[in-house]
Design an enzyme around this catalytic site. Structure first.
Site, PDB file in Angstrom:
ATOM      1  N   ASP A  70      12.444 -16.580 -12.502  1.00 40.03           N
ATOM      2  CA  ASP A  70      11.672 -15.761 -11.585  1.00 40.03           C
ATOM      3  C   ASP A  70      11.217 -14.519 -12.336  1.00 40.03           C
ATOM      4  O   ASP A  70      12.031 -13.781 -12.869  1.00 40.03           O
ATOM      5  CB  ASP A  70      12.540 -15.370 -10.387  1.00 40.03           C
TER       6      ASP A  70
ATOM      7  N   ASP B 167      -4.073  -5.992  -4.257  1.00 43.53           N
ATOM      8  CA  ASP B 167      -2.942  -5.904  -5.177  1.00 43.53           C
ATOM      9  C   ASP B 167      -3.133  -4.692  -6.081  1.00 43.53           C
ATOM     10  O   ASP B 167      -4.020  -4.669  -6.927  1.00 43.53           O
ATOM     11  CB  ASP B 167      -2.870  -7.194  -6.008  1.00 43.53           C
TER      12      ASP B 167
ATOM     13  N   GLU C 296      -1.527  -6.073 -12.898  1.00 44.36           N
ATOM     14  CA  GLU C 296      -1.985  -7.457 -12.966  1.00 44.36           C
ATOM     15  C   GLU C 296      -3.114  -7.714 -11.972  1.00 44.36           C
ATOM     16  O   GLU C 296      -4.128  -8.323 -12.308  1.00 44.36           O
ATOM     17  CB  GLU C 296      -0.818  -8.406 -12.687  1.00 44.36           C
TER      18      GLU C 296
END
Length: 120
Positions: A54, A91, A95
């Site tokens: 993860d 977001d 990223e």
């Protein structure tokens, strides 16, 4: 005399072999692009066939940046770009912002692509 020699040498031999076995295990997992931090970790893993990782920033610094869209199957670069941008619009991470910048850099007209895909 032979028995006393074995009694004295076996514990030290085992103590000397255990680190070598751990190092050999660490070397073996590096062939599969896995970094083992210790021989004990390799030993504890035993007969594991699958590892699920993860991404939480444990081993990386959290500065991942999008630099390319790769189409898979029947998808094309424009549709991937559009859906990536839609998924990343709110977001605020590095990223997410890098995905939006990559779409802008590729000069993809999102409205035209959405119309072409029949989703607007």
């Amino acid at each position: 005399m032979l028995i006393s020699l074995l009694v004295c040498l076996i514990p030290t031999t085992i103590g000397g072999l255990l680190p070598a076995i751990g190092i050999a295990g660490m070397d073996r997992v590096t062939q599969f692009n896995v970094i083992a931090m210790s021989g004990k970790a390799v030993e504890a893993s035993g007969d594991i066939n699958t590892i699920i990782l993860d991404k939480t920033g444990t081993i990386t610094f959290g500065n991942r940046m999008a630099y390319e869209f790769v189409p898979v199957g029947d998808e094309n670069i424009e549709s991937i770009s559009v859906w990536s941008a839609i998924a990343s619009i709110y977001d605020d991470t590095l990223e997410g912002r890098s995905i939006i910048k990559l779409v802008e850099k590729r000069k993809i007209d999102m409205m035209r692509q959405l119309l072409r895909m029949g989703n607007l």
